[in-house]
Design an enzyme around this catalytic site. Sequence first.
Site, mmCIF file in Angstrom:
data_model
loop_
_atom_site.group_PDB
_atom_site.id
_atom_site.type_symbol
_atom_site.label_atom_id
_atom_site.label_comp_id
_atom_site.label_asym_id
_atom_site.label_seq_id
_atom_site.Cartn_x
_atom_site.Cartn_y
_atom_site.Cartn_z
ATOM 1 N N ASP A 116 0.862 -1.181 0.000
ATOM 2 C CA ASP A 116 0.000 0.000 0.000
ATOM 3 C C ASP A 116 0.901 1.233 0.000
ATOM 4 O O ASP A 116 1.730 1.399 0.899
ATOM 5 C CB ASP A 116 -0.888 -0.008 1.253
ATOM 6 N N ASP A 223 -2.743 4.755 -2.321
ATOM 7 C CA ASP A 223 -3.738 5.399 -1.465
ATOM 8 C C ASP A 223 -4.077 6.808 -1.971
ATOM 9 O O ASP A 223 -3.167 7.605 -2.200
ATOM 10 C CB ASP A 223 -3.129 5.505 -0.054
ATOM 11 N N GLU A 292 -6.208 4.167 -5.713
ATOM 12 C CA GLU A 292 -7.479 4.460 -5.049
ATOM 13 C C GLU A 292 -7.910 5.828 -5.533
ATOM 14 O O GLU A 292 -7.162 6.799 -5.386
ATOM 15 C CB GLU A 292 -7.315 4.455 -3.523
ATOM 16 N N HIS A 364 -11.073 -2.332 3.682
ATOM 17 C CA HIS A 364 -10.904 -1.987 5.096
ATOM 18 C C HIS A 364 -11.617 -0.692 5.476
ATOM 19 O O HIS A 364 -11.637 -0.307 6.658
ATOM 20 C CB HIS A 364 -9.411 -1.879 5.403
ATOM 21 N N ASP A 365 -12.154 -0.001 4.459
ATOM 22 C CA ASP A 365 -12.881 1.249 4.721
ATOM 23 C C ASP A 365 -14.391 1.082 4.595
ATOM 24 O O ASP A 365 -15.133 2.033 4.892
ATOM 25 C CB ASP A 365 -12.479 2.326 3.697
HETATM 26 O O1 TEU Z 1 -9.053 6.146 2.076
HETATM 27 C C1 TEU Z 1 -9.371 7.367 1.423
HETATM 28 C C2 TEU Z 1 -10.790 7.501 1.364
HETATM 29 O O2 TEU Z 1 -11.365 7.794 0.364
HETATM 30 C C3 TEU Z 1 -11.441 7.160 2.638
HETATM 31 O O3 TEU Z 1 -11.328 8.337 3.454
HETATM 32 C C4 TEU Z 1 -12.853 6.835 2.404
HETATM 33 O O4 TEU Z 1 -13.434 7.868 1.631
HETATM 34 C C5 TEU Z 1 -13.508 6.785 3.717
HETATM 35 O O5 TEU Z 1 -12.713 6.001 4.555
HETATM 36 C C6 TEU Z 1 -14.864 6.160 3.512
HETATM 37 O O6 TEU Z 1 -15.619 6.550 4.627
HETATM 38 C C7 TEU Z 1 -7.656 5.892 2.121
HETATM 39 C C8 TEU Z 1 -7.456 4.655 2.975
HETATM 40 O O7 TEU Z 1 -8.085 3.543 2.349
HETATM 41 C C9 TEU Z 1 -8.030 4.941 4.330
HETATM 42 O O8 TEU Z 1 -7.968 3.780 5.164
HETATM 43 C C10 TEU Z 1 -7.231 6.070 4.960
HETATM 44 O O9 TEU Z 1 -7.824 6.415 6.198
HETATM 45 C C11 TEU Z 1 -7.222 7.303 4.047
HETATM 46 O O10 TEU Z 1 -6.978 7.004 2.684
HETATM 47 C C12 TEU Z 1 -6.089 8.234 4.474
HETATM 48 O O11 TEU Z 1 -4.870 7.607 4.157
#
Ligand code: TEU
Length: 612
Positions: A116, A223, A292, A364-365
């Site tokens: 990542d 990311d 992403e 994971h989000d």
């Molecule tokens: O996620 C970015 C992102 O778009 C997230 O903020 C998403 O919109 C949100 O979690 C949904 O509610 C990436 C990573 O996947 C995330 O885990 C990190 O917290 C974020 O970037 C900052 O690095």
Amino acid sequence: MASFNRTTLPDNVRTNGATPNPWWANAVVYQIYPRSFQDTNGDGFGDLKGITSRLDYLADLGVDVLWLSPVYKSPQDDNGYDISDYQDIDPLFGTLDDMDELLAEAHKRGIKIVMDLVVNHTSDEHAWFEASKDKNDPHADWYWWRPARPGFEPGTPGAEPNQWGSYFGGSAWEYVPERGEYYFHQFSKKQPDLNWENPAVRRAVYDMMNWWLDRGVDGFRMDVITLISKRIDPAGRLPGEPGSEIADGPVGEEGYSNPNPFCADGPRQDEFLAEMRREVFDGRDGFLTVGEAPGINAQRNEHITDPANGELDMLFLFEHVDCDCDGIKWKPRALDLPALKRIMAGYQTAVAKAGWASLFSGNHDQPRVVSRWGDDSSEENRVRSAKALGLMLHMHRGTPYVYQGEELGMTNAHFTRLDQYRDLETLNAYRQRVEEAKVQSAESIMAGFAARSRDNARTPMQWDASTYAGFTAPDAASEPWISVNPNCAAINAAAEFDDPDSVYGFYKRLIALRHANPVVAAGSWELIDSDDEHVYAFVRTLGDERLLTVVNLSGRTVDLPAESAALLGAVAGDAGEVAADAIVISTYDADHAAASITSGALAPWEGVVVRL
Ligand code: TEU
Ligand code: CA
């Protein structure tokens, strides 16, 4: 040495427009959230040795690539998405030797590993950021530092350079008395945004990426890589800052404006991605890059993933996982299936000729898809709906991503108390929306957390029915960092591994289907019965091979929609029956599927793929 080249795609089959087809053209990627995957030293956190210990499970599942969420040195403010040293492993997860061992063991099994890459921002504890606090240091311009607004005492409300809010609550600006200025952070204040306008920043990132690829890593998940180019005026001023030619946006209910319109897919996005491709990946092969991409639409996805443009192999788009709420994540609503189908059709048609799609419903989000769009209220409905959702996704054209535990049908956490949550996005949202801005009630937001908190996907992987689900030993020195879901008693890998009718057994068959059938990996995709509110149906075609996928994504028995029924009628016998061997895969058994087709109705959560 195991072969990585799973592709069974002849070169006359078009995938993303590259020639020859990329090695990953019919690959399946598995996402691991290391913190919650497998603990081997009893500290309650997953670690690299834990991943290595589970490689045979992953090889059995049949996945080709592992994407590891960050394991670099980090204060863990955002669970590792705040990196303080890109070229070392955080002791929480192990050592660089453990990483080298994992790479070697994965490669022995024909499994690649992508890391990542979090380079929109670093941790505020990174050496680069520490150095940048000195205006005379060479790193002074590596971040977005700005003075207080004229007429305001620095560090007091209203002195921030503009009105932007952070995605994790509060202002997107943090004042540092040592420098006498503010720095910009789209995410937490411990995640300062890097200034990608500075070529020294880009050079340092590319050097680090090459260091990992030279070490044997097989690529990167990048990311929020579509947030790195910010809109600035000719003088380099950000929107809304004093003197800027660009105004920032309207202030929302929480008292801040949204930076996303000014940071997503910015003016130098393509330039930076093409430069990265040239400086890091040109001359290499066997790698995978996936970005992403919040704020990117299907048309821009085609441009960025078209190999002719030399940017990225694929992207994660977000429209489909943002479609079941009205702009406020914590105010979710039920899925509108026709809306989802329109979005997915937009993704698929945009890359029909060039470019490529990633396919995901969880990570994971995101909350667990079986709880979000399926039904986890009973064991039967959970298993059936998990299979139906897996079938729907994996029969699309593109590269499927399986999030750890999705292959078991793991569910949301169903937490009821705020103290059960760990995620700063959730905890900050409570403070900001309930306690400060008072724009949502505690009861309402707790329901929103139960449905959408990122912690729903971060409870420990459920390996067996023991106290801590086999994630850590029952007599471990420390409890897991977040509660294990008590339903691990019934939902766990040990219970499913040898059961062909389990969700795990079904995912194995979906993955094998993609490896063995070019029509699944590369066939064209055509939506049918688009308005049906319960059934998701589409046709895949490659040469003279046609597969119909028809899935009832509801808990009720529903009639086959008209176009699906007509296609099935054309291959059915006089009595309307379809031969069992025309059933490629189904979420019930083939006889049940054939009987359903004959009857013209699908049982709850019944999905069928039929060779036409
Ligand atoms: O996620 C970015 C992102 O778009 C997230 O903020 C998403 O919109 C949100 O979690 C949904 O509610 C990436 C990573 O996947 C995330 O885990 C990190 O917290 C974020 O970037 C900052 O690095
Ligand atoms: Ca551990």
